[in-house]
Design a protein around this motif. Structure first.
Motif, mmCIF file in Angstrom:
data_model
loop_
_atom_site.group_PDB
_atom_site.id
_atom_site.type_symbol
_atom_site.label_atom_id
_atom_site.label_comp_id
_atom_site.label_asym_id
_atom_site.label_seq_id
_atom_site.Cartn_x
_atom_site.Cartn_y
_atom_site.Cartn_z
ATOM 1 N N PRO A 68 0.834 -1.219 0.000
ATOM 2 C CA PRO A 68 0.000 0.000 0.000
ATOM 3 C C PRO A 68 0.862 1.259 0.000
ATOM 4 N N GLU B 34 -9.961 2.795 -3.562
ATOM 5 C CA GLU B 34 -9.764 1.714 -2.606
ATOM 6 C C GLU B 34 -10.989 1.462 -1.742
ATOM 7 N N SER C 269 -0.306 0.040 -4.175
ATOM 8 C CA SER C 269 -1.750 0.279 -4.154
ATOM 9 C C SER C 269 -2.078 1.512 -3.312
ATOM 10 N N ALA D 114 -7.656 3.168 1.376
ATOM 11 C CA ALA D 114 -9.085 3.500 1.467
ATOM 12 C C ALA D 114 -9.309 4.695 2.392
#
Length: 683
Positions: free
Chosen positions: A36, A191, A114, A117
C-alpha cells in the motif's frame, strides 16, 4: 566461485540445477507482499526472504541473504527505508551467499503500489442558527486516503435524508419544525469509501405572532406633516413580516400602506389610525394603533412660488418647513381668514406677499422676493407676472425679478405688482411694499473709492481747468496747453505730458508703423507723474472723445505691448486693422449715446462721423502693471492730429477713467450713464 548463478526456489518435487552444477534451495520462495501507499521497501518482503535458514546450498553453508530493490525499473538499491508512493512499481531480489563465497540471486515479480481507502480522522461539524430561514453550514472534517477521496454530502432530518439537500449548506424550512438536523459526509476513492455524520442542531419550534406592545403613531398632527407608525413589539418564531394600513374614521385610506402617512386636507378633523399586521408561517395577527386628529396644515418648501392644496374648510394655520417661505401663517396675505373654500373659483390666493428691496437711487436695481401663491389642486398651476409703477420695464428672472430705477422715477415711489394668471378665473394680484426714489443718483468716478473700495485707479477730467496746470503753474484758459493733469479719483495718480524727442517712447505709434512727430509739444502722450498705485493686470480704460475736426485718429491705450482701442482714421495706420490690439476683454463704443459696433478702424471712423460728435470708449482687460513714470510706458488717450493736448475746443479727450475690472453691475451702469452724460459740448 566468481560467477553469480541465479538461484531458483523449488518445491518438494526436487531441486533445479543452477549454473556450474550448483544447487540452491529456498524453503519459502521470496515474494513481494501487497504494497500500500507509504510502505517502505523493507516492508515489501516477509522476514523469511532474508533469513539464511530459508536457504540451502550444495556448495557450502549459507552465510547471508540480502535484499535489493528496484523502483519503477530504476537502479537496484539496498536502502530499505525508501518510502513507496501510490502507483509506483517495485521489484525485489535476494542475494544469497554460501561459505564457499558463491552468490545466488532470487528475483521476485514486479508489484504496483496500491492506494489507501478513505478514513475519517476528524468528524464533520455543522454550525448556524436554529430558526426558520437560518442557513446551516457543514465543515467536512478530516479525511485520509490515497488517492485523495472525493466528498459528498447528505443532510439528514432525524434519521431520514432530506431530498435534494446535498451541498455544504442547508436552509431551515418549515418542514424542519422541532427536528434534529445533521449532515453525513461520505468519502470515496479507488480503494473504497467511508462515511461520518456530524453533530445535530435541533430546530426551534415555530410560534405564531403575539403583540406585546401595541402600535403607536406620532408626528405633527397638521395637514402636510407626515405621521409615523411604530409597529410596537411582537413575539413569534420565526420572526413575523409586518404590514401597515392607515384608516380615516375607520375607513381604509387607499394606497396608505407604509409606516408613514402624510396628512391631507381631507383629514382635517378626522380620526387617523394605523393597523399593523404580523404574519409568519403559522399565523397572522393584527393590532391597531392609537388615534390622532388633524386641524392644521404643514407643508414643505414648494421649491418655487406656487403651492398646490386640495381640500376645504377653515384652517388654524399653514406652516411651511424650510426654504424661502419657512414660517407659520394664520391668514392670507390680505389678512383674510385661512379658508380653503376661498380657493374655489379663483386662480390662486396669495399667502406670502412679495417684497421689494433696494436703495432706491436712480440707476439702482430693485429686487423682488416673489410671493407665495396657493391654488386648488383641481385647477391648473398659475403663471406669475410682474409689473411696476415706474417708468421702466421689469427685468431679471422669474426667481428674482428686478427693476432698474429710471431718472423719470425720481421723487416717486416704486411698487411692483405680482399677478397670478391662468384659465381658471380672473387674474389676482398682490402689491409689494413701496420704495421711495428721492432723486437722481449722485455719481462720479471718485465715488467708486468710497468706503473700503479702491476701484477707480485714476480719473482725468479734461473739462475741469482747476484739475490741470500749464507750464506757468496756472489753470489753463481755453486753448492753453496743460502739462500736468491731477487725478480726481483721490488715488493720487497724476499725469503729465510726455516728451517724444527727449525720451523716444515706443508704443502704439511705433507699432502701427508710420507715425512720427518731432514736435515735443504735440506728442499727445500722457505719462505718470510718479509711480502709479493700484494697477493690476486686468484694468478697464474709459474715455469720452470729441471727434470734431478729426484729421488723423483717436486712441485709447498705452504703449505697453502695443495696446490700443479706437483709431478713427480711414487711412492712417491701416484702416482695416482690428480695434482690439492687446486688450484681453471686450471694447464697446457709443456715439452721442447710441451704441456703435465697428470691427475695424476705418469702420469706426465712419460710424462716429455719421452718428455723432462725442464717442464713449470702454476697453476691458488692460494690463497696466508695467506702467512707469520714466516714459517707458505711456497712456495714449489723445488725438495725434491735435497740435497740442489743449483745454477747450482744441482738446480731443474729455474724460479718462481707469477702473479695476470688478465693478458691480450697478456700478458699471452708473459709470456708463455718467460717461454718456459727459459726452456733450462744454466749450
Amino acid at each position: 566461485m566468481s560467477s553469480f548463478p541465479i538461484g531458483i526456489a523449488f518445491s518438494s518435487s526436487g531441486p533445479i540445477v543452477a549454473e556450474d552444477g550448483l544447487l540452491i534451495i529456498a524453503k519459502v520462495a521470496p515474494a513481494i507482499q501487497p504494497v500500500p501507499d507509504g510502505t517502505t521497501l523493507a516492508d515489501t518482503l516477509p522476514a523469511s526472504a532474508t533469513d539464511t535458514a530459508n536457504y540451502k546450498s550444495t556448495g557450502g553453508s549459507i552465510v547471508s541473504a540480502v535484499a535489493e530493490w528496484s523502483v519503477n525499473g530504476g537502479a537496484w538499491t539496498f536502502d530499505g527505508s525508501v518510502i513507496l508512493a501510490y502507483g509506483e512499481s517495485v521489484q525485489a531480489r535476494i542475494r544469497v551467499t554460501d561459505s564457499e563465497n558463491n552468490d545466488f540471486l532470487f528475483n521476485t515479480s514486479s508489484t504496483t503500489v496500491s492506494g489507501v481507502a478513505p478514513s475519517n480522522t476528524i468528524g464533520p461539524i455543522i454550525s448556524g442558527g436554529s430558526a426558520l430561514g437560518d442557513v446551516l453550514v457543514v465543515e467536512s472534517g478530516g479525511w485520509t486516503g490515497t488517492p485523495a477521496p472525493s466528498l459528498v454530502y447528505q443532510w439528514m432530518r432525524g434519521s431520514l435524508p432530506v431530498v435534494g439537500a446535498t451541498t455544504t449548506t442547508y436552509t431551515i424550512t418549515q418542514d424542519d419544525d422541532a427536528a434534529e438536523i445533521a449532515c453525513t459526509v461520505t468519502a470515496t476513492n479507488e480503494e473504497g469509501s467511508a462515511s461520518a455524520t456530524s453533530n445535530t442542531i435541533r430546530v426551534t419550534g415555530f410560534v405564531p405572532p403575539v403583540n406585546v406592545v401595541a402600535p403607536s403613531i406620532s408626528g405633527n398632527p397638521t395637514v402636510g406633516a407626515t405621521l409615523t407608525c411604530d409597529p410596537g413589539s411582537w413575539t413569534a418564531i420565526p420572526a413575523p413580516s409586518l404590514s401597515y394600513q392607515w384608516y380615516r374614521d375607520g375607513a381604509v385610506i387607499s394606497g396608505a400602506t407604509g409606516s408613514g402617512y402624510m396628512l391631507q386636507t381631507v383629514d382635517i378633523g378626522a380620526e387617523i389610525t394605523c393597523v399593523v399586521t404580523a404574519e409568519n408561517i403559522v399565523g397572522t395577527v393584527t393590532a391597531t394603533s392609537n388615534m390622532i386628529r388633524s386641524s392644521e396644515i404643514t407643508l414643505r418648501d414648494p421649491g418655487d412660488n406656487t403651492l398646490e392644496i386640495s381640500g376645504a374648510g377653515t384652517l388654524d394655520s399653514i406652516m411651511i418647513e424650510g426654504g424661502l417661505y419657512a414660517g407659520t401663517y394664520t391668514t392670507w396675505a390680505d389678512g383674510a381668514v385661512l379658508d380653503l373654500d376661498a380657493l374655489s373659483g379663483v386662480v390662486a390666493k396669495c399667502l406670502v406677499a412679495p417684497i421689494l428691496s433696494g436703495t432706491g437711487g436712480v440707476a439702482e436695481t430693485l429686487t423682488v422676493a416673489p410671493g407665495l401663491w396657493v391654488y386648488d389642486a383641481s385647477n391648473p398651476e398659475p403663471s406669475i407676472a410682474y409689473t411696476s409703477s415706474g417708468s421702466g420695464s421689469m427685468g431679471g428672472t422669474a426667481a428674482a425679478p428686478t427693476y432698474e430705477v429710471q431718472s423719470d422715477d425720481a421723487g416717486s415711489s416704486i411698487i411692483v405688482t405680482e399677478a397670478a394668471r391662468s384659465g381658471a378665473g380672473a387674474d389676482v394680484s398682490q402689491d409689494t411694499n413701496a420704495i421711495a426714489i428721492a432723486g437722481a443718483a449722485t455719481f462720479d468716478p471718485a465715488s467708486l473709492n468710497e468706503g473700503a473700495q479702491n476701484k477707480c485707479v485714476f480719473w482725468l477730467d479734461f473739462t475741469d481747468a482747476a484739475s490741470m496746470q500749464t507750464k506757468a503753474g496756472m489753470p489753463p484758459a481755453l486753448g492753453d496747453t496743460p502739462i500736468l493733469f491731477t487725478d480726481k479719483s483721490g488715488t493720487g495718480n497724476d499725469f503729465t505730458t510726455g516728451d517724444a524727442a527727449a525720451s523716444s517712447p515706443v508704443g502704439i505709434g511705433t507699432y502701427q508703423g508710420s507715425y512720427t512727430n518731432n514736435n515735443v509739444t504735440s506728442t499727445g502722450y500722457l505719462t505718470p507723474a510718479s509711480a502709479l498705485t493700484g494697477l493690476t493686470a486686468d484694468m478697464c480704460l474709459h474715455a469720452v472723445i470729441d471727434t470734431r475736426n478729426d484729421g488723423n485718429f483717436m486712441l485709447v491705450g498705452t504703449s505697453l505691448s502695443s495696446v490700443a482701442a479706437g483709431v478713427a482714421s480711414a487711412t492712417n495706420y491701416g484702416g482695416a486693422t482690428p480695434l482690439d490690439i492687446g486688450f484681453g476683454g471686450p471694447i464697446t463704443y457709443s456715439a452721442d449715446g447710441t451704441p456703435i459696433t465697428p470691427s475695424t478702424r476705418a469702420e469706426l471712423h465712419g460710424l462716429w462721423t455719421t452718428n455723432g460728435t462725442y464717442v464713449v470708449v470702454s476697453a476691458e482687460g488692460l494690463d497696466l502693471t508695467g506702467t512707469t513714470p520714466d516714459m517707458a510706458a505711456t497712456i495714449r488717450p489723445l488725438s495725434y492730429s491735435s497740435a497740442v493736448p489743449s483745454y477747450g475746443v482744441q482738446g480731443r479727450v474729455r474724460q479718462i477713467v481707469c477702473t479695476t475690472n470688478d465693478l458691480t453691475p450697478d456700478e458699471r451702469v452708473a459709470l456708463v450713464a455718467w460717461l454718456t452724460a459727459k459726452a456733450a459740448p462744454n466749450d
